[in-house]
Design an enzyme around this catalytic site. Structure first.
Site, PDB file in Angstrom:
ATOM      1  N   THR A  36       3.657  -5.617   2.816  1.00  0.00           N
ATOM      2  CA  THR A  36       4.836  -4.838   2.421  1.00  0.00           C
ATOM      3  C   THR A  36       5.738  -5.684   1.531  1.00  0.00           C
ATOM      4  OG1 THR A  36       4.668  -3.845   4.609  1.00  0.00           O
ATOM      5  CG2 THR A  36       6.598  -3.278   3.315  1.00  0.00           C
ATOM      6  N   HIS A  86       1.909   5.309  14.856  1.00  0.00           N
ATOM      7  CA  HIS A  86       2.265   4.250  13.925  1.00  0.00           C
ATOM      8  C   HIS A  86       1.640   4.417  12.542  1.00  0.00           C
ATOM      9  CE1 HIS A  86       4.909   1.049  13.132  1.00  0.00           C
ATOM     10  NE2 HIS A  86       4.021   0.681  12.246  1.00  0.00           N
ATOM     11  N   ARG A  90      19.689   6.116  23.146  1.00  0.00           N
ATOM     12  CA  ARG A  90      19.440   7.253  22.271  1.00  0.00           C
ATOM     13  C   ARG A  90      19.113   8.495  23.099  1.00  0.00           C
ATOM     14  NH1 ARG A  90      13.325   5.608  20.241  1.00  0.00           N
ATOM     15  NH2 ARG A  90      13.255   7.678  19.332  1.00  0.00           N
ATOM     16  N   HIS A 136       3.500  -1.826  19.782  1.00  0.00           N
ATOM     17  CA  HIS A 136       4.852  -2.396  19.668  1.00  0.00           C
ATOM     18  C   HIS A 136       5.924  -1.361  20.016  1.00  0.00           C
ATOM     19  CE1 HIS A 136       4.848  -1.453  15.060  1.00  0.00           C
ATOM     20  NE2 HIS A 136       5.302  -0.416  15.735  1.00  0.00           N
ATOM     21  N   HIS A 137       5.507  -0.090  20.172  1.00  0.00           N
ATOM     22  CA  HIS A 137       6.437   0.922  20.660  1.00  0.00           C
ATOM     23  C   HIS A 137       6.500   0.918  22.183  1.00  0.00           C
ATOM     24  CE1 HIS A 137       6.707   3.026  16.709  1.00  0.00           C
ATOM     25  NE2 HIS A 137       5.502   2.545  16.558  1.00  0.00           N
ATOM     26  N   SER A 175      -3.865  21.768   8.763  1.00  0.00           N
ATOM     27  CA  SER A 175      -3.419  21.806   7.367  1.00  0.00           C
ATOM     28  C   SER A 175      -3.519  20.422   6.728  1.00  0.00           C
ATOM     29  CB  SER A 175      -1.981  22.324   7.297  1.00  0.00           C
ATOM     30  OG  SER A 175      -1.451  22.131   6.016  1.00  0.00           O
ATOM     31  N   SER A 176      -3.052  19.389   7.456  1.00  0.00           N
ATOM     32  CA  SER A 176      -3.095  18.017   6.928  1.00  0.00           C
ATOM     33  C   SER A 176      -4.520  17.547   6.696  1.00  0.00           C
ATOM     34  CB  SER A 176      -2.424  17.043   7.905  1.00  0.00           C
ATOM     35  OG  SER A 176      -1.050  17.282   7.955  1.00  0.00           O
ATOM     36  N   ASP A 211      -8.290  21.042 -11.888  1.00  0.00           N
ATOM     37  CA  ASP A 211      -7.631  21.528 -10.678  1.00  0.00           C
ATOM     38  C   ASP A 211      -8.054  20.629  -9.525  1.00  0.00           C
ATOM     39  OD1 ASP A 211      -6.613  23.236  -8.487  1.00  0.00           O
ATOM     40  OD2 ASP A 211      -6.449  24.762 -10.040  1.00  0.00           O
ATOM     41  N   SER A 252       5.984   2.933  -7.995  1.00  0.00           N
ATOM     42  CA  SER A 252       5.152   2.156  -8.916  1.00  0.00           C
ATOM     43  C   SER A 252       4.960   2.860 -10.255  1.00  0.00           C
ATOM     44  CB  SER A 252       3.791   1.868  -8.271  1.00  0.00           C
ATOM     45  OG  SER A 252       3.994   1.227  -7.033  1.00  0.00           O
ATOM     46  N   LYS A 300       4.524  -5.846  -2.022  1.00  0.00           N
ATOM     47  CA  LYS A 300       4.895  -4.693  -2.841  1.00  0.00           C
ATOM     48  C   LYS A 300       6.329  -4.821  -3.344  1.00  0.00           C
ATOM     49  CE  LYS A 300       3.013  -0.651  -1.674  1.00  0.00           C
ATOM     50  NZ  LYS A 300       1.700  -0.505  -2.309  1.00  0.00           N
ATOM     51  N   TRP A 328      10.472  13.753  20.180  1.00  0.00           N
ATOM     52  CA  TRP A 328       9.332  14.138  19.319  1.00  0.00           C
ATOM     53  C   TRP A 328       8.041  13.490  19.802  1.00  0.00           C
ATOM     54  CZ3 TRP A 328       6.038  11.767  15.603  1.00  0.00           C
ATOM     55  CH2 TRP A 328       6.211  10.387  15.436  1.00  0.00           C
ATOM     56  N   HIS A 356      14.191  18.554  15.650  1.00  0.00           N
ATOM     57  CA  HIS A 356      14.662  17.941  14.394  1.00  0.00           C
ATOM     58  C   HIS A 356      13.594  16.991  13.854  1.00  0.00           C
ATOM     59  CE1 HIS A 356      16.895  15.334  11.620  1.00  0.00           C
ATOM     60  NE2 HIS A 356      16.626  14.309  12.404  1.00  0.00           N
ATOM     61  N   TYR A 408       3.226   5.168   8.102  1.00  0.00           N
ATOM     62  CA  TYR A 408       2.751   4.736   6.783  1.00  0.00           C
ATOM     63  C   TYR A 408       2.258   5.911   5.953  1.00  0.00           C
ATOM     64  CZ  TYR A 408       3.710   0.210   8.542  1.00  0.00           C
ATOM     65  OH  TYR A 408       4.388  -0.860   9.044  1.00  0.00           O
ATOM     66  N   GLU A 414       1.050   7.135  11.242  1.00  0.00           N
ATOM     67  CA  GLU A 414       1.810   8.262  10.688  1.00  0.00           C
ATOM     68  C   GLU A 414       3.012   7.778   9.883  1.00  0.00           C
ATOM     69  OE1 GLU A 414       3.535  11.986   9.895  1.00  0.00           O
ATOM     70  OE2 GLU A 414       1.489  11.426  10.379  1.00  0.00           O
TER      71      GLU A 414
END
Length: 520
Positions: A323, A248, A445, A297-298, A164-165, A101, A263, A326, A137, A72, A252, A250
């Protein structure tokens, strides 16, 4: 003759989609792929929630339950959210910067067509002998070292998704640096362009790290290495360090493009220019930089030295500052604006509010001694869903409602859009808000069974999940109905919308900007 080609329409037939190098076609492919994966990942979430309707084992085995939680997450992140934002980037970046393009159109085609086989591999992993990956995951060893062939399929799938990324990021950076219209300096770029520019560098930095981590897993599984095996001198905590150094940033990568969307949407419906453009750009860059120094921190519970825990605690608290800047700027943009509440604006306001809640529970998790209580409970599940679902998923929905009329030339059905919004917000909060209480009360969990006292909150959560899933059927209907026809959209679509993409006709022609516009 070269210029005449720019006025051609799309080629006919299936090969149009297979061979296309047109940024709009590829953007469309990405968006439909993301929607498909979003549905697929959502069905897995419903399996998880159905099992948790009451204590005891009802529907699935514990092994299959853990496969569901693992796949998932991978499907939602790598198949849903990331392709959705790459689809938006493909559609919008060339239109926003006045380019004909993307810079590397053939590579663009390739980066999309790597995704369906990768998604197929990830799905097939569930049906392999020994079952799919069941280590969460995060794929922590020893769980991921022991699994069946499905884990190898998952590792290969992650490699393809990563390639791909990386290709997509190179393309985005090349396009933004080399193809802006005359007069568009860096500090005149729209914020969606800026957030994607910064996100692309994040992706280039961290995808190879994930590739390294899963390759070490693969060699531990099949080639006798002992990177993560203590019996051979390895260290499973090493995997956590390498994984979270990817993991981490990731987070963001998943939310920064959505910040770019907000924005654009908030100033349009507040009918005011964005408050603090420059500070927004610097805040985005600061978030990206800080995201590299907060990974552990994980991992407060692995037995880190106190100095390490303190460093990661303060660094994590620090990331709340840009953050907060923003959020402050978005609220200041709305302040005393003549606001109207069309569907994109409703989504934008909900994202700001719900994301802030996710940020506050993140601050709670950043505090080392408190985190020992929260770690691996449903509090963490609630926290990251309050960050990822509002910012990434609802942010992408906000973008679709905002730009869909420009893409299709038709207005979507506003009543249905609002219905979808309210059902989504209610379903989301009903699903994940009770999980904060479950976590604080100690429910772990990724466990398919639980103690009797957790039943009621779990039932609220499961009911919310089914409402949230059902409400996405409204979204699919809105999109299909809009694509098929309806009230014609004007060229500007939204009163007060600014940017090059609103200067071209609706629907956007197959080829835009044969001659680059000049930005005043």
């Amino acid at each position: 003759m070269a210029d005449a080609h720019h006025h051609d329409g799309p080629p006919a037939g299936f090969t149009r989609w297979l061979y296309t190098t047109n940024h709009k076609d590829i953007g469309t492919l990405y968006l439909w792929f993301a929607l498909t994966m979003f549905i697929f990942g959502g069905l897995m979430a419903l399996v998880i929630r159905s099992e948790l309707w009451q204590p005891g084992m009802q529907i699935v085995t514990p092994q299959f339950f853990n496969q569901m939680t693992t796949v998932h997450a991978l499907v939602m992140i790598f198949g849903g959210v990331m392709p959705a934002f790459v689809g938006l980037a493909n559609w919008l970046l060339p239109m926003m910067i006045g380019a004909p393009d993307m810079a590397l159109p053939r590579m663009n085609n390739w980066s999309f067509w790597l995704l369906p086989p990768a998604a197929t591999l990830l799905t097939l992993s569930l049906f392999m002998p020994g079952g799919g990956p069941a280590g969460g995951w995060t794929l922590y060893p020893p769980l991921s070292v022991q699994g069946g062939m499905g884990v190898d399929f998952t590792i290969l799938s992650i490699h393809m998704l990563g390639i791909s990324s990386i290709l997509g990021s190179i393309n985005i950076i090349a396009t933004i640096l080399n193809m802006r219209a005359p007069g568009m300096t860096l500090m005149k770029m729209p914020l969606f362009v800026w957030t994607w520019f910064i996100t692309a560098f994040l992706l280039l930095a961290v995808m190879p790290v994930l590739a390294g981590a899963v390759t070490m897993l693969l060699t531990d599984r099949h080639f006798g290495t002992h990177f993560f095996d203590p019996s051979g001198g390895g260290d499973p905590v090493l995997f956590q360090h390498v994984f979270w150094f990817f993991g981490h940033p990731e987070v963001y990568i998943l939310v920064l493009p959505a910040f770019g969307v907000l924005s654009h949407v908030i100033p349009t419906f507040a009918r005011k220019p964005l408050f603090g453009y420059t500070s927004m750009v610097f805040a985005t860059a600061t978030i990206a930089f800080l995201s590299f120094i907060v990974w552990a921190h994980h991992m407060y519970t692995v037995g880190m030295p106190m100095a390490g825990e303190l460093f990661f605690m303060y660094a994590t608290m620090l990331i709340a500052v840009p953050t907060g800047v923003k959020v402050f700027n978005w609220v200041s943009t709305m302040w005393r604006g003549s606001m109207t509440f069309e569907t994109p604006m409703l989504y934008a306001i909900a994202v700001v509010f719900l994301f802030t809640m996710g940020g506050l529970s993140g601050l709670m998790l950043s505090i080392t001694p408190a985190d020992f209580q929260y770690h691996d409970t449903y509090f963490v599940v609630a926290h990251f869903h309050y960050v990822i679902f509002p910012a990434s998923v609802m942010g992408a929905m906000c973008a679709v409602y905002f730009w869909l009329p420009k893409w299709t030339g038709n207005m979507y059905d506003e009543k249905l859009g609002k219905l979808h919004f309210w059902l989504t917000v209610i379903g989301f909060n009903l699903t994940f808000f009770p999980q904060h209480f479950l976590g604080l009360a100690g429910m772990p969990r990724r466990i398919p069974d639980y103690a009797l006292q957790f039943t009621e909150f779990n039932q609220w959560s499961t009911a919310g999940a089914f409402l949230l899933a059902a409400s996405q059927l409204v979204f699919i209907w809105v999109v299909v109905k809009c694509v098929r026809g309806g009230e014609k959209a004007t060229d500007q679509v939204w009163e007060g919308a600014e940017g090059l993409e609103w200067t071209i006709p609706s629907p956007a022609p197959y080829h835009t900007f044969a001659t680059p516009p000049t930005v005043k």
